[in-house]
Design an enzyme around this catalytic site. Structure first.
Site, PDB file in Angstrom:
ATOM      1  CE  LYS A 115      -0.342  -0.215   5.030  1.00 16.56           C
ATOM      2  NZ  LYS A 115      -1.191  -0.654   6.156  1.00 16.56           N
ATOM      3  NE  ARG A 145      -6.596   0.847  11.415  1.00 15.96           N
ATOM      4  CZ  ARG A 145      -5.360   0.653  10.976  1.00 15.96           C
ATOM      5  NH1 ARG A 145      -4.460   1.624  11.111  1.00 15.96           N
ATOM      6  NH2 ARG A 145      -5.001  -0.475  10.410  1.00 15.96           N
ATOM      7  CE1 TYR A 165      14.114  31.449   5.828  1.00 18.14           C
ATOM      8  CE2 TYR A 165      14.206  29.111   5.299  1.00 18.14           C
ATOM      9  CZ  TYR A 165      14.106  30.430   4.894  1.00 18.14           C
ATOM     10  OH  TYR A 165      14.013  30.733   3.569  1.00 18.14           O
ATOM     11  CG  MET A 221      10.819  23.871  -0.010  1.00 18.01           C
ATOM     12  SD  MET A 221      10.024  25.056  -1.097  1.00 18.01           S
ATOM     13  CE  MET A 221       8.720  25.675  -0.067  1.00 18.01           C
TER      14      MET A 221
HETATM   15  C1  LIG Z   1      -0.461  -1.767   6.668  1.00 18.93           C
HETATM   16  C2  LIG Z   1      -1.075  -3.019   7.116  1.00 18.93           C
HETATM   17  C3  LIG Z   1      -0.275  -4.123   7.400  1.00 18.93           C
HETATM   18  C4  LIG Z   1       1.232  -4.084   7.373  1.00 18.93           C
HETATM   19  O1  LIG Z   1       1.690  -3.504   8.565  1.00 18.93           O
HETATM   20  P1  LIG Z   1       3.254  -3.443   8.876  1.00 18.93           P
HETATM   21  O2  LIG Z   1       3.318  -2.912  10.244  1.00 18.93           O
HETATM   22  O3  LIG Z   1       3.831  -2.496   7.888  1.00 18.93           O
HETATM   23  O4  LIG Z   1       3.756  -4.816   8.701  1.00 18.93           O
HETATM   24  C5  LIG Z   1      -0.897  -5.300   7.754  1.00 18.93           C
HETATM   25  N1  LIG Z   1      -2.239  -5.376   7.823  1.00 18.93           N
HETATM   26  C6  LIG Z   1      -3.046  -4.332   7.572  1.00 18.93           C
HETATM   27  C7  LIG Z   1      -4.505  -4.469   7.688  1.00 18.93           C
HETATM   28  C8  LIG Z   1      -2.481  -3.109   7.211  1.00 18.93           C
HETATM   29  O5  LIG Z   1      -3.280  -2.072   6.954  1.00 18.93           O
END
Ligand SMILES: *Cc1c(COP(=O)(O)O)cnc(C)c1O
Length: 380
Positions: free
Chosen positions: A35, A130, A256, A308
């Site tokens: 992802k 969640r 800065y 930046m």
């Molecule tokens: C992102 C995600 C993972 C992977 O998590 P890591 O900590 O990067 O291994 C696994 N399961 C779900 C549902 C996720 O959203």
């Protein structure tokens, strides 16, 4: 000449890290979680290193199309499932497996016309709060899903909130097991931290594990353990060069807001990397703090506020080592440096009050990315 900053992706490190996950995963099959554009590495680039996985897990439908575009015919799982009913058409067309975590998603499936029934992963909320059905609603969701002609196989899934933390996973396993013990179907529970730390936990059953951050060369439980402890390798290097130096006198300030004041005469270098490249602006700016950085492979620190397009580094450790650095010196923000040097991204994230996930994902589109082949050589 282009601005000297670039990111390198190391496919051999991705493959190595995935093999580490496999060693910890027992008989379970392995989802490579890609992802967020493969945690900032680029889906297509990461695919090269991760194609020994049993499947790819992600959540953006366009990214799922990109994985299919890489020629991958194996399983692809949408971790958040469908966002609207018509997403199911793409699932049918590309043969995507998808998570079901709300009653609405079951409604959409029930109304979906498909030739091939779908493989779904029914998600339980076992304490993360969640996504997912609460334990008391899980069984009826399972029964409803299982009765749909649109559904092929129902697998069971949950996600841990504390696999990297002292609270651990036992309470969530107990809640998951209590509600699913007699249900058929494959199970997927573990993320990176659970794969590495809790592989031997009694009652933890995985047919599929979900390896994310560990594949990219970050220790999920840093600073308790680092990548060296887990035998992981950096999959991303962010590197640039010094484009200027400045000689400071005591009392001179840097950047800065004058957040850094030189206590003695010192030389600093100006590196072509700033927050518009994805480097965190939260790097500590005050005297004696700073985030770790390598110059010509030697460890030093940032000084003053990150701008930046630039940041300043302390060159005194290089002078002290008899290796003074000037314009053109190699600066490694994280990853693999010259001469076998290495700066784990976890150490930079820790200094900046964040996690490696955020730094990788924040790599800016303006940074050119190069993929290195197995020998570390540039395939061109
Ligand atoms: C992102 C995600 C993972 C992977 O998590 P890591 O900590 O990067 O291994 C696994 N399961 C779900 C549902 C996720 O959203």
């Amino acid at each position: 000449m282009p601005r000297p900053i670039e990111a390198l992706v190391h496919p051999a490190a991705l493959a190595h890290n995935l093999a580490v996950a496999r060693r910890h995963a027992g008989d379970a099959r392995l989802w490579a979680v890609v992802k967020a554009n493969a945690y900032g590495h680029g889906v297509e680039r990461a695919f090269e290193g991760l194609k020994s996985a049993d499947g790819f897990a992600l959540l953006d439908l366009a990214e799922a199309e990109r994985v299919r575009g890489c020629g991958w015919r194996g399983p692809v799982l949408l971790l958040e499932g469908c966002f609207e009913p018509r997403d199911l058409e793409l699932c049918s067309r590309l043969n995507l497996w998808h998570v079901v975590h709300t009653a609405e998603q079951i409604d959409w499936l029930a109304a979906h016309k498909t030739h091939e029934p779908h493989r779904v992963f029914l998600k339980m909320n076992s304490g993360m709060n969640r996504l997912g059905f609460p334990p008391q609603a899980f069984r009826s969701a399972w029964a409803r899903l299982n009765a749909l002609p649109q559904v092929d196989e129902v697998s069971l899934m949950t996600h841990f909130s504390d696999a990297d933390a002292p609270r651990g996973i036992a309470h969530q396993i107990a809640s998951f097991e209590a509600a699913t013990a007699d249900l058929p179907g494959e199970r997927s529970l573990s993320n990176s931290a659970a794969i590495l730390r809790h592989g031997a936990t009694p009652g933890l059953r995985n047919d599929w594990v979900r390896a994310g951050i560990l594949s990219y060369g970050s220790a999920p439980d840093f600073p308790e353990r680092g990548i060296a402890d887990w035998g992981l390798l950096p999959a991303m290097t962010l590197q640039t060069k010094l484009i200027a130096t400045q000689q400071l006198q005591p009392g001179d300030t840097v950047g800065y807001g004058s957040r850094f004041t030189a206590e003695r005469a010192m030389r600093i270098g100006i590196a072509a990397c700033g927050y518009a490249d994805g480097y965190p602006r939260y790097a500590p700016a005050e005297t004696e703090a700073g985030a770790p950085v390598l110059v010509d492979g030697l460890r030093t620190r940032t000084v003053g506020r990150v701008s930046m397009d630039m940041l300043a580094v302390d060159l005194e450790p290089l002078r002290a080592a008899g290796r003074p650095a000037g314009v053109g010196a190699e600066v490694t923000l994280w990853g693999e440096g010259p001469g076998g040097s290495r700066l784990p991204i976890d150490e930079v994230a820790e200094a900046c009050g964040t996690v490696a996930y955020e730094l990788m994902c924040a790599l800016s589109p303006r940074v050119p990315v190069r993929c290195l082949d197995e020998d570390g050589a540039d395939p061109g």
